[in-house]
Design a protein around this motif. Structure first.
Motif, mmCIF file in Angstrom:
data_model
loop_
_atom_site.group_PDB
_atom_site.id
_atom_site.type_symbol
_atom_site.label_atom_id
_atom_site.label_comp_id
_atom_site.label_asym_id
_atom_site.label_seq_id
_atom_site.Cartn_x
_atom_site.Cartn_y
_atom_site.Cartn_z
ATOM 1 N N LEU A 142 45.083 54.001 39.309
ATOM 2 C CA LEU A 142 46.137 53.118 38.811
ATOM 3 C C LEU A 142 45.605 51.693 38.656
ATOM 4 O O LEU A 142 45.903 51.007 37.664
ATOM 5 C CB LEU A 142 47.332 53.150 39.758
ATOM 6 N N ILE A 143 44.814 51.236 39.626
ATOM 7 C CA ILE A 143 44.230 49.890 39.553
ATOM 8 C C ILE A 143 43.296 49.781 38.354
ATOM 9 O O ILE A 143 43.340 48.802 37.591
ATOM 10 C CB ILE A 143 43.484 49.564 40.861
ATOM 11 N N GLN A 199 53.055 44.070 39.363
ATOM 12 C CA GLN A 199 53.753 45.094 40.120
ATOM 13 C C GLN A 199 52.789 46.046 40.821
ATOM 14 O O GLN A 199 53.050 46.478 41.947
ATOM 15 C CB GLN A 199 54.693 45.860 39.190
ATOM 16 N N VAL A 200 51.667 46.369 40.166
ATOM 17 C CA VAL A 200 50.672 47.232 40.818
ATOM 18 C C VAL A 200 50.073 46.523 42.027
ATOM 19 O O VAL A 200 49.853 47.125 43.085
ATOM 20 C CB VAL A 200 49.575 47.645 39.818
ATOM 21 N N GLU A 240 37.650 49.135 47.078
ATOM 22 C CA GLU A 240 36.550 49.054 46.116
ATOM 23 C C GLU A 240 37.074 48.896 44.692
ATOM 24 O O GLU A 240 36.486 48.158 43.887
ATOM 25 C CB GLU A 240 35.679 50.300 46.233
ATOM 26 N N ALA A 241 38.172 49.565 44.374
ATOM 27 C CA ALA A 241 38.746 49.439 43.029
ATOM 28 C C ALA A 241 39.263 48.020 42.789
ATOM 29 O O ALA A 241 39.153 47.490 41.679
ATOM 30 C CB ALA A 241 39.867 50.454 42.847
ATOM 31 N N LEU A 242 39.816 47.391 43.827
ATOM 32 C CA LEU A 242 40.272 46.013 43.690
ATOM 33 C C LEU A 242 39.106 45.061 43.435
ATOM 34 O O LEU A 242 39.233 44.084 42.690
ATOM 35 C CB LEU A 242 41.021 45.573 44.953
ATOM 36 N N ALA A 296 42.544 47.683 32.811
ATOM 37 C CA ALA A 296 41.967 47.953 31.498
ATOM 38 C C ALA A 296 42.961 47.759 30.355
ATOM 39 O O ALA A 296 42.581 47.866 29.185
ATOM 40 C CB ALA A 296 41.415 49.383 31.461
ATOM 41 N N LEU A 297 44.217 47.497 30.681
ATOM 42 C CA LEU A 297 45.201 47.282 29.620
ATOM 43 C C LEU A 297 44.861 46.037 28.810
ATOM 44 O O LEU A 297 44.343 45.052 29.343
ATOM 45 C CB LEU A 297 46.598 47.126 30.217
#
Length: 391
Positions: free
Chosen positions: A130-131, A149-150, A86-88, A136-137
């Motif tokens: 982390l995702i 890398q993530v 879901e985060a992806l 958000a960066l």
């Protein structure tokens, strides 16, 4: 899977380590009746009798009466991996406290450590945050590299829990975030692995071959990272070809991968994501995998002799070695050496228990051992339970 109550009763009794006499006593039935059921002489088993047998064997009655095998599921609960998927899929969020590249880099290092220690539950719980943070960066070269890398870590995790569609999506995101051709090639190596697991052999062959042509190095001046990515792409092309019964193309791909391995002269890890682990041992293990797919157990064992004492350097390569050992266990079983097969499965479990539990291939091998033997040793029964081989 056995298709009659007698065969099912015999298989489950064997897993429980019970004789017919012991089962009859536990179920308060005659030995003669248990024997007749197992031999197929008595097929009209009363529900009450089936219930007694099931209670004695500690299984549901329906497991004796029907041929519905328990569906294999990954060892990580869906409630752990579903938030990762879901985060992806979620759009980048505006977070109350903007993340920093340093914070994301530290969390990424922690996630890699969890994966290396096979702590998949803990990794699944930390990946959604982390995702969200990496997405958000603010746009920068460093942020793009971190996204790449993530996504590579997500590929490794989602492939382990058999969420291949989501892993393929993460691989595409890694490819989109790649900052150069070599990053892109490494992302394609990962993408091909997920497509292989889904049976998309033609797609893998086309993708791996196209990218291998694009990144092909000049052998006389090639850097290790170039050889590792190009060799990895050749291995993926070969894996698709051998599964698609195209042995000539598979052999050609292995030959090219061997050229890269000779150029390196050793096993190397040229990227922190471990997807660029490559060298002569990796190629030999892939040769053995081809032989296993082609049902050539003698060749699998001969190839294993060349790499049997090799151990991966700390930080990568263990899953490849363990996967190779499953091919070796399968080869021993095909050569009717059940004992050696089981010993190898035990050694894999001792080294990487959580990894082995997640391998359907390992379960299938041990299931075949169980089917072939009249009785099981306590060690075999314990291993079957530990590997969650269905009753």
């Amino acid at each position: 899977m056995p298709d009659d109550i007698g065969s099912r009763l015999r298989e489950i009794r064997k897993r429980r380590g019970m004789s017919q006499t012991e089962l009859a006593a536990a179920a308060d039935l005659s030995v003669s009746l248990v024997s007749k059921v197992e031999q197929g002489e008595k097929r009209d088993v009363r529900l009450e009798t089936a219930h007694r047998l099931a209670r004695a064997l500690d299984v549901p009655t329906t497991r004796l009466l029907t041929n519905e095998a328990r569906q294999w599921t990954p060892p990580v609960d869906a409630e752990t991996w579903r938030p990762v998927v879901e985060a992806l899929q979620a759009a980048p969020a505006q977070l109350p406290e903007p993340p920093t590249e340093a914070g994301v880099r530290g969390a990424l290092a922690g996630g890699r450590a969890l994966f290396a220690r096979e702590q998949y539950d803990d990794l699944g719980r930390m990946l959604p945050a982390l995702i969200r943070d990496v997405q958000a960066l603010e746009q920068s070269v460093g942020a793009r590299r971190l996204r790449y890398q993530v996504m590579q870590l997500c590929i490794s995790y989602l492939g382990q829990v058999r969420q291949y569609d989501a892993a393929a999506d993460a691989a595409q995101r890694a490819l989109d975030a790649a900052s150069d051709e070599l990053d892109g090639g490494a992302a394609v190596v990962a993408q091909c692995q997920q497509l292989l697991r889904k049976g998309r052999l033609a797609d893998v062959a086309e993708l791996a071959t196209r990218w291998a042509d694009d990144v092909e190095p000049r052998m006389s001046k090639a850097r290790p990272e170039e050889l590792a990515v190009w060799g990895g792409l050749q291995l993926r092309a070969g894996a698709a070809a051998v599964r698609d019964n195209r042995p000539g193309e598979a052999a050609d791909a292995l030959r090219l991968a061997q050229l890269a391995a000779v150029g390196l002269g050793r096993e190397v890890i040229t990227g922190p994501d471990h997807l660029r682990h490559f060298g002569p041992v990796t190629v030999t293990q892939q040769r053995a995998e081809h032989a296993a797919i082609q049902r050539r157990p003698d060749r699998v064992l001969r190839l294993h002799q060349a790499v049997r004492d090799w151990r991966p350097a700390r930080g990568g390569g263990r899953s490849g070695r363990c996967r190779h050992l499953l091919d070796v266990a399968d080869a021993h079983l095909r050569l009717h050496d059940d004992t050696r097969c089981t010993e190898i499965l035990h050694s894999i479990y001792d080294e990487a228990p959580q990894w082995l539990v997640a391998q359907r291939y390992g379960q299938d091998i041990l299931s075949r051992v169980i089917e072939r033997r009249r009785t099981l040793s306590p060690e075999m029964r314990d291993l079957a339970d530990a590997m969650r081989v269905p009753l």
